[in-house]
Write a protein that holds these residues in place. Structure first.
Motif, PDB file in Angstrom:
ATOM      1  N   THR A 188      13.774   5.896  -2.887  1.00  0.00           N
ATOM      2  CA  THR A 188      14.236   5.359  -4.173  1.00  0.00           C
ATOM      3  C   THR A 188      13.893   6.248  -5.366  1.00  0.00           C
ATOM      4  N   THR A 189      12.819   7.045  -5.254  1.00  0.00           N
ATOM      5  CA  THR A 189      12.399   7.852  -6.413  1.00  0.00           C
ATOM      6  C   THR A 189      12.474   9.350  -6.158  1.00  0.00           C
ATOM      7  N   GLY A 190      12.537   9.750  -4.880  1.00  0.00           N
ATOM      8  CA  GLY A 190      12.553  11.172  -4.570  1.00  0.00           C
ATOM      9  C   GLY A 190      11.191  11.821  -4.587  1.00  0.00           C
ATOM     10  N   VAL A 191      10.126  11.036  -4.769  1.00  0.00           N
ATOM     11  CA  VAL A 191       8.781  11.606  -4.808  1.00  0.00           C
ATOM     12  C   VAL A 191       8.470  12.314  -3.495  1.00  0.00           C
ATOM     13  N   ASP A 192       7.683  13.375  -3.569  1.00  0.00           N
ATOM     14  CA  ASP A 192       7.281  14.084  -2.365  1.00  0.00           C
ATOM     15  C   ASP A 192       5.989  13.476  -1.827  1.00  0.00           C
ATOM     16  N   PRO A 193       5.877  13.228  -0.519  1.00  0.00           N
ATOM     17  CA  PRO A 193       4.661  12.641   0.053  1.00  0.00           C
ATOM     18  C   PRO A 193       3.393  13.443  -0.223  1.00  0.00           C
ATOM     19  N   ASP A 194       3.513  14.764  -0.458  1.00  0.00           N
ATOM     20  CA  ASP A 194       2.324  15.578  -0.753  1.00  0.00           C
ATOM     21  C   ASP A 194       1.841  15.416  -2.185  1.00  0.00           C
ATOM     22  N   ASP A 195       2.646  14.782  -3.043  1.00  0.00           N
ATOM     23  CA  ASP A 195       2.275  14.580  -4.446  1.00  0.00           C
ATOM     24  C   ASP A 195       1.492  13.270  -4.558  1.00  0.00           C
ATOM     25  N   THR A 196       0.212  13.346  -4.222  1.00  0.00           N
ATOM     26  CA  THR A 196      -0.617  12.141  -4.138  1.00  0.00           C
ATOM     27  C   THR A 196      -0.690  11.388  -5.460  1.00  0.00           C
ATOM     28  N   ALA A 197      -0.921  12.114  -6.540  1.00  0.00           N
ATOM     29  CA  ALA A 197      -1.066  11.455  -7.839  1.00  0.00           C
ATOM     30  C   ALA A 197       0.191  10.675  -8.219  1.00  0.00           C
ATOM     31  N   GLU A 198       1.358  11.284  -7.974  1.00  0.00           N
ATOM     32  CA  GLU A 198       2.615  10.607  -8.318  1.00  0.00           C
ATOM     33  C   GLU A 198       2.862   9.416  -7.402  1.00  0.00           C
ATOM     34  N   LEU A 199       2.504   9.539  -6.138  1.00  0.00           N
ATOM     35  CA  LEU A 199       2.638   8.414  -5.217  1.00  0.00           C
ATOM     36  C   LEU A 199       1.806   7.222  -5.682  1.00  0.00           C
ATOM     37  N   VAL A 200       0.557   7.486  -6.057  1.00  0.00           N
ATOM     38  CA  VAL A 200      -0.321   6.418  -6.530  1.00  0.00           C
ATOM     39  C   VAL A 200       0.256   5.767  -7.785  1.00  0.00           C
ATOM     40  N   ARG A 201       0.735   6.600  -8.698  1.00  0.00           N
ATOM     41  CA  ARG A 201       1.293   6.060  -9.952  1.00  0.00           C
ATOM     42  C   ARG A 201       2.494   5.166  -9.681  1.00  0.00           C
ATOM     43  N   LEU A 202       3.383   5.623  -8.808  1.00  0.00           N
ATOM     44  CA  LEU A 202       4.583   4.854  -8.505  1.00  0.00           C
ATOM     45  C   LEU A 202       4.239   3.567  -7.754  1.00  0.00           C
ATOM     46  N   ALA A 203       3.289   3.666  -6.808  1.00  0.00           N
ATOM     47  CA  ALA A 203       2.893   2.479  -6.047  1.00  0.00           C
ATOM     48  C   ALA A 203       2.277   1.434  -6.955  1.00  0.00           C
ATOM     49  N   GLU A 204       1.455   1.856  -7.904  1.00  0.00           N
ATOM     50  CA  GLU A 204       0.837   0.914  -8.831  1.00  0.00           C
ATOM     51  C   GLU A 204       1.872   0.303  -9.766  1.00  0.00           C
ATOM     52  N   ARG A 205       2.881   1.082 -10.136  1.00  0.00           N
ATOM     53  CA  ARG A 205       3.929   0.544 -11.003  1.00  0.00           C
ATOM     54  C   ARG A 205       4.739  -0.531 -10.285  1.00  0.00           C
TER      55      ARG A 205
END
Length: 332
Positions: free
Chosen positions: A216-233
């Motif tokens: 849904t967002t195109g985030v890369d699994p290796d981008d931990t910080a962005e994954l956490v931010r998106l999951a919390e959102r």
């Protein structure tokens, strides 16, 4: 319409519902229609967590169910636990002060709470609320008990179908995420799935949730910080990235996990024993209802005797299993 025929019609109508939410809504609606004296009906259910309100015929039932859950007391909690069917004819008896006063203010005089027993949940109860004193007689209680057996069967089937649907959706989402990563990083399918799994472990969310974020967002699994931010959102703050712990911390964490696992195992055994006991009691109550109907005579007497025998056999089987589990665990 005779109770046996009305219950058979209700069972067919519940089985015809297309979704879980439709089944839950129909369970409470039919209970209000079938059980004499019921003005409002609510349904509470617990699966992996605590009890929550999942269906109600109106605001009164929803408010009363919620009040019990918030107070941590009330007939629906007792019925969903180990107390079986509860008929409360006087809410002012002092048994549930945190719930009773609010219910009386809402105009409720009587409550009939029936357990729903099944293997897909840890607790469930149907609560019937009456605004008139003396609304629920023994006939109403027997009918509610028997209807609860049919409702439990329908709810179990609906939950299993919904779980299967979610599993299919999760598999499709993971497959799409794997395809995206294969194309983006020139990976094999196995390598792409490993990438999702490692991200899941790092940020402490399920693989299907990581896959959904990738799709849904195109985030890369290796981008931990962005994954956490998106999951919390999406789902609120989570535990976040696991930091590297010292040896002492790892040992302590392992000890706590072992204690937690032992506690969960003990809880699971207790729930299993409790469920079997509730199943036996539910079948015994159903058998008693059919035996009384058979004793009254009539063209359906033979049908009621056969149904009573089926429930008696089911109750006996549940009690045999219960004894075997108690003997195996050393519980009394």
């Amino acid at each position: 319409m005779e109770p046996a025929r009305a219950l058979a019609d209700a069972a067919r109508e519940l089985a015809a519902q297309a979704t879980l939410s439709a089944t839950l809504d129909r369970i409470v609606a039919l209970a209000k229609t079938l059980v004499p004296g019921a003005d409002s009906v609510g349904l509470v259910l617990a699966r992996s967590g605590g009890l929550r309100s999942v269906a109600a015929t109106d605001r009164l039932a929803a408010d009363c169910d919620t009040a019990q859950l918030e107070a941590g007391e009330g007939p629906c909690l007792g019925a969903a636990g180990e107390e079986g069917t509860l008929l409360v004819v006087d809410l002012a008896d002092g048994r549930w002060p945190g719930f009773a006063a609010g219910a009386v203010r809402r105009g409720v005089h009587e409550v009939l709470a029936c357990p729903l027993v099944g293997g897909e949940w840890t607790g469930a109860a149907l609560s019937l609320y009456a605004v008139a004193p003396g609304a629920f007689d023994h006939r109403a209680q027997d009918l509610a008990d028997l209807y609860a057996v049919h409702a439990a069967v329908a709810m179990q089937s609906a939950l299993r179908a919904d779980d299967l649907r979610l599993a299919v959706v999760s598999r499709e989402t993971i497959g799409r995420a794997v395809g995206i990563l294969m194309q983006r990083h020139h990976l094999t399918a196995r390598q792409a799935f490993v990438l999702l799994s490692r991200a899941s472990q790092r940020v402490n969310i399920k693989v299907r949730h990581v896959a959904d974020l990738v799709v849904t967002t195109g985030v890369d699994p290796d981008d931990t910080a962005e994954l956490v931010r998106l999951a919390e959102r999406v789902a609120g703050p989570r535990r976040g990235v696991r930091s590297r712990a010292s040896t002492a911390e790892q040992v302590e964490a392992a000890r706590l996990r072992a204690e937690s696992a032992a506690s969960r195992a003990a809880d699971a055994l207790h729930r299993s024993v409790t469920t079997l006991l509730s199943v036996a009691r539910a079948h015994e109550r159903a058998a008693a209802v059919h035996l009384r109907a058979a004793a009254a005579g009539g063209a359906d007497a033979g049908y009621h005797r056969r149904r009573a025998a089926e429930h008696q056999r089911a109750a006996a089987a549940a009690r045999r299993t219960l004894r075997a589990r108690r003997d195996g665990s050393g519980t009394g």
